[in-house]
Design a protein around this motif. Sequence first.
Motif, PDB file in Angstrom:
ATOM      1  N   CYS A  73       0.807  -1.215   0.000  1.00  0.00           N
ATOM      2  CA  CYS A  73       0.000   0.000   0.000  1.00  0.00           C
ATOM      3  C   CYS A  73       0.845   1.272   0.000  1.00  0.00           C
ATOM      4  CB  CYS A  73      -0.971  -0.004   1.179  1.00  0.00           C
ATOM      5  SG  CYS A  73      -2.454  -1.013   0.877  1.00  0.00           S
ATOM      6  N   ASP A  74       2.144   1.176   0.327  1.00  0.00           N
ATOM      7  CA  ASP A  74       2.994   2.353   0.226  1.00  0.00           C
ATOM      8  C   ASP A  74       3.157   2.798  -1.224  1.00  0.00           C
ATOM      9  OD1 ASP A  74       3.324   2.374   2.929  1.00  0.00           O
ATOM     10  OD2 ASP A  74       5.332   1.502   2.918  1.00  0.00           O
ATOM     11  N   LYS A  75       2.880   1.887  -2.187  1.00  0.00           N
ATOM     12  CA  LYS A  75       3.073   2.179  -3.600  1.00  0.00           C
ATOM     13  C   LYS A  75       1.756   2.238  -4.371  1.00  0.00           C
ATOM     14  CE  LYS A  75       7.591  -0.129  -3.685  1.00  0.00           C
ATOM     15  NZ  LYS A  75       8.375   1.072  -3.999  1.00  0.00           N
ATOM     16  N   ILE A  76       0.617   2.076  -3.676  1.00  0.00           N
ATOM     17  CA  ILE A  76      -0.677   2.028  -4.353  1.00  0.00           C
ATOM     18  C   ILE A  76      -1.447   3.322  -4.107  1.00  0.00           C
ATOM     19  CG2 ILE A  76      -2.904   0.842  -4.474  1.00  0.00           C
ATOM     20  CD1 ILE A  76      -0.608  -0.732  -5.691  1.00  0.00           C
ATOM     21  N   ASN A  77      -1.973   3.886  -5.164  1.00  0.00           N
ATOM     22  CA  ASN A  77      -2.841   5.059  -5.052  1.00  0.00           C
ATOM     23  C   ASN A  77      -4.252   4.637  -5.444  1.00  0.00           C
ATOM     24  OD1 ASN A  77      -4.087   7.534  -5.005  1.00  0.00           O
ATOM     25  ND2 ASN A  77      -2.926   8.401  -6.716  1.00  0.00           N
ATOM     26  N   CYS A  78      -5.138   4.539  -4.459  1.00  0.00           N
ATOM     27  CA  CYS A  78      -6.509   4.121  -4.732  1.00  0.00           C
ATOM     28  C   CYS A  78      -7.378   5.260  -5.255  1.00  0.00           C
ATOM     29  CB  CYS A  78      -7.138   3.539  -3.460  1.00  0.00           C
ATOM     30  SG  CYS A  78      -6.511   1.898  -3.023  1.00  0.00           S
ATOM     31  N   GLY A  79      -6.825   6.465  -5.362  1.00  0.00           N
ATOM     32  CA  GLY A  79      -7.599   7.592  -5.846  1.00  0.00           C
ATOM     33  C   GLY A  79      -8.075   8.462  -4.694  1.00  0.00           C
ATOM     34  N   PRO A  80      -8.655   9.608  -5.029  1.00  0.00           N
ATOM     35  CA  PRO A  80      -9.032  10.568  -3.985  1.00  0.00           C
ATOM     36  C   PRO A  80     -10.181  10.105  -3.111  1.00  0.00           C
ATOM     37  CG  PRO A  80      -9.806  11.289  -6.131  1.00  0.00           C
ATOM     38  CD  PRO A  80      -8.922  10.118  -6.377  1.00  0.00           C
ATOM     39  N   ASN A  81     -10.953   9.136  -3.569  1.00  0.00           N
ATOM     40  CA  ASN A  81     -12.091   8.682  -2.769  1.00  0.00           C
ATOM     41  C   ASN A  81     -11.924   7.226  -2.343  1.00  0.00           C
ATOM     42  OD1 ASN A  81     -12.458   8.071  -5.571  1.00  0.00           O
ATOM     43  ND2 ASN A  81     -14.477   7.280  -5.084  1.00  0.00           N
ATOM     44  N   GLY A  82     -10.666   6.805  -2.107  1.00  0.00           N
ATOM     45  CA  GLY A  82     -10.435   5.421  -1.687  1.00  0.00           C
ATOM     46  C   GLY A  82      -9.236   5.304  -0.767  1.00  0.00           C
ATOM     47  N   ILE A  83      -9.171   4.191  -0.060  1.00  0.00           N
ATOM     48  CA  ILE A  83      -8.025   3.875   0.780  1.00  0.00           C
ATOM     49  C   ILE A  83      -7.539   2.477   0.421  1.00  0.00           C
ATOM     50  CG2 ILE A  83      -8.750   5.329   2.715  1.00  0.00           C
ATOM     51  CD1 ILE A  83      -9.678   2.727   4.106  1.00  0.00           C
ATOM     52  N   CYS A  84      -6.248   2.265   0.544  1.00  0.00           N
ATOM     53  CA  CYS A  84      -5.662   0.966   0.238  1.00  0.00           C
ATOM     54  C   CYS A  84      -5.713   0.084   1.482  1.00  0.00           C
ATOM     55  CB  CYS A  84      -4.221   1.140  -0.232  1.00  0.00           C
ATOM     56  SG  CYS A  84      -3.394  -0.413  -0.658  1.00  0.00           S
ATOM     57  N   ILE A  85      -6.231  -1.133   1.304  1.00  0.00           N
ATOM     58  CA  ILE A  85      -6.304  -2.108   2.394  1.00  0.00           C
ATOM     59  C   ILE A  85      -5.424  -3.286   2.003  1.00  0.00           C
ATOM     60  CG2 ILE A  85      -7.818  -3.563   3.791  1.00  0.00           C
ATOM     61  CD1 ILE A  85     -10.128  -1.713   2.914  1.00  0.00           C
ATOM     62  N   GLU A  86      -4.428  -3.554   2.803  1.00  0.00           N
ATOM     63  CA  GLU A  86      -3.443  -4.581   2.471  1.00  0.00           C
ATOM     64  C   GLU A  86      -3.580  -5.740   3.426  1.00  0.00           C
ATOM     65  OE1 GLU A  86       1.417  -4.916   1.973  1.00  0.00           O
ATOM     66  OE2 GLU A  86       0.434  -2.994   2.297  1.00  0.00           O
ATOM     67  N   ARG A  87      -3.982  -6.894   2.902  1.00  0.00           N
ATOM     68  CA  ARG A  87      -4.102  -8.104   3.710  1.00  0.00           C
ATOM     69  C   ARG A  87      -3.736  -9.298   2.851  1.00  0.00           C
ATOM     70  NH1 ARG A  87      -7.502  -7.593   8.277  1.00  0.00           N
ATOM     71  NH2 ARG A  87      -7.128  -9.807   8.630  1.00  0.00           N
ATOM     72  N   SER A  88      -3.215 -10.329   3.461  1.00  0.00           N
ATOM     73  CA  SER A  88      -2.740 -11.481   2.703  1.00  0.00           C
ATOM     74  C   SER A  88      -3.861 -12.240   2.025  1.00  0.00           C
ATOM     75  CB  SER A  88      -1.981 -12.434   3.633  1.00  0.00           C
ATOM     76  OG  SER A  88      -2.838 -12.898   4.666  1.00  0.00           O
ATOM     77  N   PHE A  89      -5.128 -12.077   2.502  1.00  0.00           N
ATOM     78  CA  PHE A  89      -6.178 -12.887   1.914  1.00  0.00           C
ATOM     79  C   PHE A  89      -6.622 -12.385   0.546  1.00  0.00           C
ATOM     80  CE2 PHE A  89      -8.326 -10.266   5.243  1.00  0.00           C
ATOM     81  CZ  PHE A  89      -8.899  -9.328   4.401  1.00  0.00           C
ATOM     82  N   PHE A  90      -6.235 -11.155   0.126  1.00  0.00           N
ATOM     83  CA  PHE A  90      -6.531 -10.724  -1.230  1.00  0.00           C
ATOM     84  C   PHE A  90      -5.501 -11.389  -2.136  1.00  0.00           C
ATOM     85  CE2 PHE A  90      -8.087  -7.090   1.358  1.00  0.00           C
ATOM     86  CZ  PHE A  90      -9.424  -7.302   1.119  1.00  0.00           C
ATOM     87  N   GLU A  91      -5.767 -12.618  -2.520  1.00  0.00           N
ATOM     88  CA  GLU A  91      -4.719 -13.511  -3.006  1.00  0.00           C
ATOM     89  C   GLU A  91      -4.064 -13.080  -4.318  1.00  0.00           C
ATOM     90  OE1 GLU A  91      -6.714 -17.198  -3.070  1.00  0.00           O
ATOM     91  OE2 GLU A  91      -6.260 -17.615  -0.998  1.00  0.00           O
ATOM     92  N   ASN A  92      -4.858 -12.568  -5.253  1.00  0.00           N
ATOM     93  CA  ASN A  92      -4.287 -12.243  -6.549  1.00  0.00           C
ATOM     94  C   ASN A  92      -3.570 -10.896  -6.555  1.00  0.00           C
ATOM     95  OD1 ASN A  92      -5.316 -14.629  -7.643  1.00  0.00           O
ATOM     96  ND2 ASN A  92      -7.258 -13.682  -8.159  1.00  0.00           N
ATOM     97  N   LEU A  93      -4.103  -9.940  -5.826  1.00  0.00           N
ATOM     98  CA  LEU A  93      -3.532  -8.598  -5.831  1.00  0.00           C
ATOM     99  C   LEU A  93      -2.769  -8.284  -4.557  1.00  0.00           C
ATOM    100  CD1 LEU A  93      -6.626  -6.667  -7.253  1.00  0.00           C
ATOM    101  CD2 LEU A  93      -4.676  -7.566  -8.518  1.00  0.00           C
ATOM    102  N   HIS A  94      -3.069  -8.956  -3.459  1.00  0.00           N
ATOM    103  CA  HIS A  94      -2.494  -8.722  -2.132  1.00  0.00           C
ATOM    104  C   HIS A  94      -2.954  -7.392  -1.532  1.00  0.00           C
ATOM    105  CE1 HIS A  94       0.007 -12.214  -2.816  1.00  0.00           C
ATOM    106  NE2 HIS A  94       0.410 -11.686  -3.943  1.00  0.00           N
ATOM    107  N   TYR A  95      -3.862  -6.710  -2.195  1.00  0.00           N
ATOM    108  CA  TYR A  95      -4.458  -5.504  -1.637  1.00  0.00           C
ATOM    109  C   TYR A  95      -5.811  -5.287  -2.310  1.00  0.00           C
ATOM    110  CZ  TYR A  95      -3.913  -2.776  -5.900  1.00  0.00           C
ATOM    111  OH  TYR A  95      -4.040  -2.318  -7.194  1.00  0.00           O
TER     112      TYR A  95
END
Length: 282
Positions: free
Chosen positions: A69-91
């Motif tokens: 999530c330090d490298k992901i920009n979800c846009g002005p109306n979003g937040i990045c959620i980083e958890r191992s269970f998002f298997e394909n994207l990891h976030y």
Amino acid sequence: MYCIISLILISFTWMKSSLAVQCDTNPCELGGNFLPPNYQCLQITDNFNDVICTCPDGHVETNTRCRICDKINCGPNGICIERSFFENLHYTCGCTNGTVNYLNPGPCPNTYPVTTTPSSVICLNGGTYNTATGTCVCPASFTGLYCEQSIVEPINCQKVVCANGGVCNPVQTIENGVDIQCSCLNGFAGRNCELVGVSGGCTAVICNNGGTCEERVNGAATFAYCRCPSGISGQRCETSYFSCPAPGIYADPINCKFGRYFQCIGLTLSTLSCPRANAHSK
């Protein structure tokens, strides 16, 4: 003179060791949801003054924490959620359209006003924070505001794996039996919540390699899901990972955890599933 030289060498050695980065000081900030094997601290063998911090998506950092999530920009109306269970994207991105909060596998559409979504909520024991409801979705064996309370897990859920934050629960059927189902977070679908949705509706170019597209609408959010042929994987069925080498039964290295395996009749590949043990009322 000898004492002065020795003192200089000792001082130099002390300064060098004080600048060294060691895993035992936790420079990778391991803990909570950021634990091995997805996140690790590795001491560099040819330079014991540095460490490597690993991330599950394959990239690494030197001497500093690794967070996708330090490298992901979800846009002005979003937040990045980083958890191992998002298997394909990891976030995933927690998004809002101004009225409904939802999870989106990728940056949020930026046409809506900015709203704040709590990013500091920690759901314990494998629970998932659902931005749509502002609550923790708990696995079948836990309950409570933060999934902190242990309860007896329904026996039929013990061997059912729900991916991407889905939780297993027995569901009563009209035949007075019990069906074992995975309840999926918004943006995910499939028998085991293994399908990662693409924001928007189905188009002719979304699914590759013979994949079929399913479209689902949840409130204001629409997602397209690709169901891939046997031996094909990926959010858009973009990766071929197995073909029949000879007739027989073979393990499915990606979906084995969901109780699936391959059968080759000749060189024709098909996917079979181990049955889920359903409990029926007496």
